[in-house]
Design an enzyme around this catalytic site. Structure first.
Site, PDB file in Angstrom:
ATOM      1  N   ASP A 173      38.758  31.841  13.247  1.00 58.34           N
ATOM      2  CA  ASP A 173      37.383  31.713  12.812  1.00 58.34           C
ATOM      3  C   ASP A 173      36.743  32.992  12.678  1.00 58.34           C
ATOM      4  O   ASP A 173      36.440  33.603  13.987  1.00 58.34           O
ATOM      5  CB  ASP A 173      36.499  30.693  13.401  1.00 58.34           C
ATOM      6  CG  ASP A 173      35.123  30.600  13.030  1.00 58.34           C
ATOM      7  OD1 ASP A 173      34.878  30.894  11.858  1.00 58.34           O
ATOM      8  OD2 ASP A 173      34.039  30.089  13.630  1.00 58.34           O
ATOM      9  N   VAL A 174      36.945  33.832  11.601  1.00 58.81           N
ATOM     10  CA  VAL A 174      36.584  35.142  11.684  1.00 58.81           C
ATOM     11  C   VAL A 174      34.961  35.212  11.878  1.00 58.81           C
ATOM     12  O   VAL A 174      34.123  34.708  11.643  1.00 58.81           O
ATOM     13  CB  VAL A 174      36.767  35.900  10.187  1.00 58.81           C
ATOM     14  CG1 VAL A 174      36.172  37.329  10.002  1.00 58.81           C
ATOM     15  CG2 VAL A 174      38.299  35.507   9.840  1.00 58.81           C
ATOM     16  N   GLU A 224      44.571  43.356  12.862  1.00 55.32           N
ATOM     17  CA  GLU A 224      44.508  41.875  12.908  1.00 55.32           C
ATOM     18  C   GLU A 224      45.507  41.062  12.776  1.00 55.32           C
ATOM     19  O   GLU A 224      45.543  39.854  11.934  1.00 55.32           O
ATOM     20  CB  GLU A 224      43.331  41.418  12.017  1.00 55.32           C
ATOM     21  CG  GLU A 224      41.930  42.024  12.014  1.00 55.32           C
ATOM     22  CD  GLU A 224      41.134  41.778  13.165  1.00 55.32           C
ATOM     23  OE1 GLU A 224      41.407  40.992  13.960  1.00 55.32           O
ATOM     24  OE2 GLU A 224      39.866  42.367  13.086  1.00 55.32           O
ATOM     25  N   HIS A 250      46.895  38.766  14.169  1.00 53.13           N
ATOM     26  CA  HIS A 250      47.036  37.437  14.567  1.00 53.13           C
ATOM     27  C   HIS A 250      46.547  36.437  13.620  1.00 53.13           C
ATOM     28  O   HIS A 250      46.886  35.056  13.644  1.00 53.13           O
ATOM     29  CB  HIS A 250      46.148  37.104  15.853  1.00 53.13           C
ATOM     30  CG  HIS A 250      44.647  37.543  15.747  1.00 53.13           C
ATOM     31  ND1 HIS A 250      44.323  39.130  15.584  1.00 53.13           N
ATOM     32  CD2 HIS A 250      43.473  37.089  15.186  1.00 53.13           C
ATOM     33  CE1 HIS A 250      42.942  39.178  15.430  1.00 53.13           C
ATOM     34  NE2 HIS A 250      42.434  38.055  14.956  1.00 53.13           N
TER      35      HIS A 250
END
Ligand code: ZN
Length: 188
Positions: free
Chosen positions: A166-167, A87, A89
């Protein structure tokens, strides 16, 4: 010897983390020394493991920032062969310089990241890393709408506005192809 940088990118559900875990397994089987990192922001499945959508997992160190990753790396007393970052980003842009420093120490770096936000815009961190990478593995997913294996964008199905960070999982995002994205959002 200088290490190499490999990026594994694509939309949600494109098997990026599974690809990362199979690379981890190669280093593990070869008795290589490595560490796996993940950003603190993403604790959807586990706080101390990287977990794929298919349930495979490896232990991971959760870190809040790029500078903390470098601190942790510098604290390791043995020579590492590789580090893996999930992850990517979600990390601040400083991660670029941190990764460059680590590669110069002869360590291979593998990063997984979304290349585009649900607004169909490149994530700056991933885009910059793709530019300096030795290898980029671009994955695609099955389009949630039309079923074709050509989904390249993540579409947000709820509250389709606000922050691009926004996970979420299936409750918020689907992977779609460009045609279906255009129909759902009105523009690319
Ligand atoms: Zn489609």
């Amino acid at each position: 010897m200088i290490g190499k940088l490999t990026l594994i990118v694509g939309p949600m559900y494109s098997g990026k983390t599974s690809e990362l875990l199979s690379l981890v397994e190669i280093y593990s089987l070869g008795k290589k020394k490595y560490l796996v990192f993940k950003p603190e922001i993403d604790t959807r499945y586990s706080v101390d493991h990287v977990v794929s959508h298919t349930g495979q997992k490896v232990p991971a160190i959760t870190i809040p920032s790029a500078s903390k990753l470098l601190e942790k790396f510098d604290d390791i007393n043995e020579k590492l062969d590789a580090i893996f970052i999930d992850e990517v980003h979600f990390f601040d842009i400083d991660i670029i310089d941190v990764i460059k420093k680590i590669i110069l120490k002869g360590v291979d770096v593998f990063c997984v990241g979304l290349d585009m936000s649900y607004k169909h815009r490149p994530f700056q961190t991933t885009a910059s890393l793709m530019a300096i990478a030795d290898e980029v593995i671009k994955k695609k997913a099955v389009c949630h709408v039309c079923g074709e294996y050509k989904a390249v964008v993540s579409h947000k199905t709820v509250n389709n506005s606000g922050s691009e960070i926004d996970v979420g999982g299936m409750e918020k995002y689907i992977a779609v192809c460009r045609e279906c994205y255009l129909k759902l959002n009105g523009s690319l």
